[in-house]
Scaffold this motif. Structure first.
Motif, PDB file in Angstrom:
ATOM      1  N   GLN A   1      -2.260  -3.650  -2.339  1.00 26.54           N
ATOM      2  CA  GLN A   1      -1.148  -3.648  -3.286  1.00 26.54           C
ATOM      3  C   GLN A   1      -0.199  -2.518  -2.943  1.00 26.54           C
ATOM      4  O   GLN A   1      -0.614  -1.460  -2.458  1.00 26.54           O
ATOM      5  N   LEU A   2       1.067  -2.755  -3.203  1.00 28.90           N
ATOM      6  CA  LEU A   2       2.106  -1.759  -2.938  1.00 28.90           C
ATOM      7  C   LEU A   2       2.734  -1.352  -4.259  1.00 28.90           C
ATOM      8  O   LEU A   2       3.140  -2.216  -5.043  1.00 28.90           O
ATOM      9  N   VAL A   3       2.819  -0.067  -4.484  1.00 31.04           N
ATOM     10  CA  VAL A   3       3.389   0.445  -5.730  1.00 31.04           C
ATOM     11  C   VAL A   3       4.598   1.299  -5.398  1.00 31.04           C
ATOM     12  O   VAL A   3       4.475   2.334  -4.734  1.00 31.04           O
ATOM     13  N   GLU A   4       5.766   0.848  -5.862  1.00 24.82           N
ATOM     14  CA  GLU A   4       7.010   1.571  -5.622  1.00 24.82           C
ATOM     15  C   GLU A   4       7.321   2.499  -6.785  1.00 24.82           C
ATOM     16  O   GLU A   4       6.968   2.210  -7.929  1.00 24.82           O
TER      17      GLU A   4
ATOM     18  N   SER B   1       9.444   5.887  -3.101  1.00 28.42           N
ATOM     19  CA  SER B   1       8.113   5.960  -2.512  1.00 28.42           C
ATOM     20  C   SER B   1       7.423   4.610  -2.637  1.00 28.42           C
ATOM     21  O   SER B   1       7.617   3.903  -3.628  1.00 28.42           O
ATOM     22  N   CYS B   2       6.639   4.283  -1.635  1.00 24.55           N
ATOM     23  CA  CYS B   2       5.837   3.056  -1.654  1.00 24.55           C
ATOM     24  C   CYS B   2       4.434   3.429  -1.216  1.00 24.55           C
ATOM     25  O   CYS B   2       4.232   3.809  -0.056  1.00 24.55           O
ATOM     26  N   ALA B   3       3.501   3.333  -2.148  1.00 22.65           N
ATOM     27  CA  ALA B   3       2.121   3.699  -1.865  1.00 22.65           C
ATOM     28  C   ALA B   3       1.255   2.455  -1.768  1.00 22.65           C
ATOM     29  O   ALA B   3       1.267   1.610  -2.674  1.00 22.65           O
ATOM     30  N   ALA B   4       0.519   2.360  -0.680  1.00 21.86           N
ATOM     31  CA  ALA B   4      -0.426   1.258  -0.511  1.00 21.86           C
ATOM     32  C   ALA B   4      -1.750   1.632  -1.165  1.00 21.86           C
ATOM     33  O   ALA B   4      -2.130   2.802  -1.212  1.00 21.86           O
ATOM     34  N   SER B   5      -2.437   0.626  -1.653  1.00 23.04           N
ATOM     35  CA  SER B   5      -3.673   0.857  -2.404  1.00 23.04           C
ATOM     36  C   SER B   5      -4.879   1.113  -1.507  1.00 23.04           C
ATOM     37  O   SER B   5      -5.964   1.426  -1.997  1.00 23.04           O
TER      38      SER B   5
ATOM     39  N   HIS C   1       7.769  -3.700   1.523  1.00 18.25           N
ATOM     40  CA  HIS C   1       7.125  -4.824   2.213  1.00 18.25           C
ATOM     41  C   HIS C   1       6.244  -4.309   3.340  1.00 18.25           C
ATOM     42  O   HIS C   1       6.623  -3.397   4.082  1.00 18.25           O
ATOM     43  N   LEU C   2       5.084  -4.904   3.431  1.00 19.77           N
ATOM     44  CA  LEU C   2       4.129  -4.576   4.488  1.00 19.77           C
ATOM     45  C   LEU C   2       3.707  -5.868   5.170  1.00 19.77           C
ATOM     46  O   LEU C   2       3.293  -6.813   4.494  1.00 19.77           O
ATOM     47  N   TYR C   3       3.833  -5.916   6.489  1.00 20.22           N
ATOM     48  CA  TYR C   3       3.336  -7.116   7.167  1.00 20.22           C
ATOM     49  C   TYR C   3       2.760  -6.750   8.525  1.00 20.22           C
ATOM     50  O   TYR C   3       3.146  -5.761   9.144  1.00 20.22           O
TER      51      TYR C   3
ATOM     52  N   GLY D   1      -1.577 -10.742  14.027  1.00 20.66           N
ATOM     53  CA  GLY D   1      -2.473 -11.288  13.018  1.00 20.66           C
ATOM     54  C   GLY D   1      -1.779 -11.449  11.685  1.00 20.66           C
ATOM     55  O   GLY D   1      -0.572 -11.232  11.535  1.00 20.66           O
ATOM     56  N   LYS D   2      -2.542 -11.841  10.698  1.00 15.22           N
ATOM     57  CA  LYS D   2      -1.970 -12.126   9.371  1.00 15.22           C
ATOM     58  C   LYS D   2      -2.649 -11.324   8.277  1.00 15.22           C
ATOM     59  O   LYS D   2      -2.714 -11.747   7.119  1.00 15.22           O
ATOM     60  N   ARG D   3      -3.127 -10.154   8.628  1.00 15.49           N
ATOM     61  CA  ARG D   3      -3.847  -9.373   7.623  1.00 15.49           C
ATOM     62  C   ARG D   3      -2.949  -9.022   6.443  1.00 15.49           C
ATOM     63  O   ARG D   3      -3.369  -9.072   5.291  1.00 15.49           O
ATOM     64  N   TYR D   4      -1.705  -8.622   6.736  1.00  9.03           N
ATOM     65  CA  TYR D   4      -0.809  -8.180   5.672  1.00  9.03           C
ATOM     66  C   TYR D   4       0.490  -8.995   5.660  1.00  9.03           C
ATOM     67  O   TYR D   4       1.069  -9.268   6.711  1.00  9.03           O
ATOM     68  N   ASP D   5       0.894  -9.365   4.469  1.00  7.71           N
ATOM     69  CA  ASP D   5       2.242  -9.875   4.196  1.00  7.71           C
ATOM     70  C   ASP D   5       2.433  -9.709   2.692  1.00  7.71           C
ATOM     71  O   ASP D   5       2.302 -10.649   1.923  1.00  7.71           O
ATOM     72  N   THR D   6       2.694  -8.476   2.309  1.00  3.82           N
ATOM     73  CA  THR D   6       2.645  -8.096   0.901  1.00  3.82           C
ATOM     74  C   THR D   6       3.950  -7.457   0.460  1.00  3.82           C
ATOM     75  O   THR D   6       4.517  -6.649   1.194  1.00  3.82           O
ATOM     76  N   TRP D   7       4.387  -7.816  -0.739  1.00  2.00           N
ATOM     77  CA  TRP D   7       5.576  -7.232  -1.346  1.00  2.00           C
ATOM     78  C   TRP D   7       5.190  -6.423  -2.580  1.00  2.00           C
ATOM     79  O   TRP D   7       4.253  -6.788  -3.305  1.00  2.00           O
TER      80      TRP D   7
END
Length: 118
Positions: A3-6, A21-25, A96-98, A102-108
């Motif tokens: 999860q990404l928290v802005e 800021s964008c923090a990944a979980s 956004h993280l992608y 591979g396809k591990r990440y494609d998260t907004w």
């Protein structure tokens, strides 16, 4: 799923500055790109800036020279510093993280509102 928290959005006067800021979980692994897009009312989502796992940075044409993207791997966080803000920078900013391989990440992220107004 990551999860990404802005955070960091808000109201700023023209000519002012803001840091998002964008923090990944979780710790991000692999080959990826993480960054910021924005969407103004009635417009398409556009790239602001992004940074790859290898450190390669891309900027959107409308913000070149006015934004700096950086990351803190220890905190799983990407930062966007914006300067000389204009009313046309008003938009919802999304993280956004992608995965580039591979396809591990494609998260907004959920988005954070930035309003530039006097």
């Amino acid at each position: 799923q990551v999860q990404l928290v802005e955070s960091g959005g808000g109201l700023v006067q023209p000519g002012g500055s803001l840091r998002l800021s964008c923090a990944a979980s979780e710790t991000i692994v692999g080959i990826y790109r993480m960054g910021w897009y924005r969407q103004a009312p009635g417009k398409q989502r556009e790239l602001v800036a992004s940074i790859s796992s290898g450190g390669r940075i891309e900027h959107g044409d409308s913000v070149k020279g006015r934004v700096t993207i950086s990351r803190d791997n220890a905190r799983n966080t990407v930062y966007l510093e914006m300067n000389s803000l204009k009313p046309e920078d008003t938009a919802v900013y999304y993280c956004h993280l992608y995965s580039l391989i591979g396809k591990r990440y494609d998260t907004w992220g959920q988005g954070t509102q930035v309003t530039v107004s006097s």
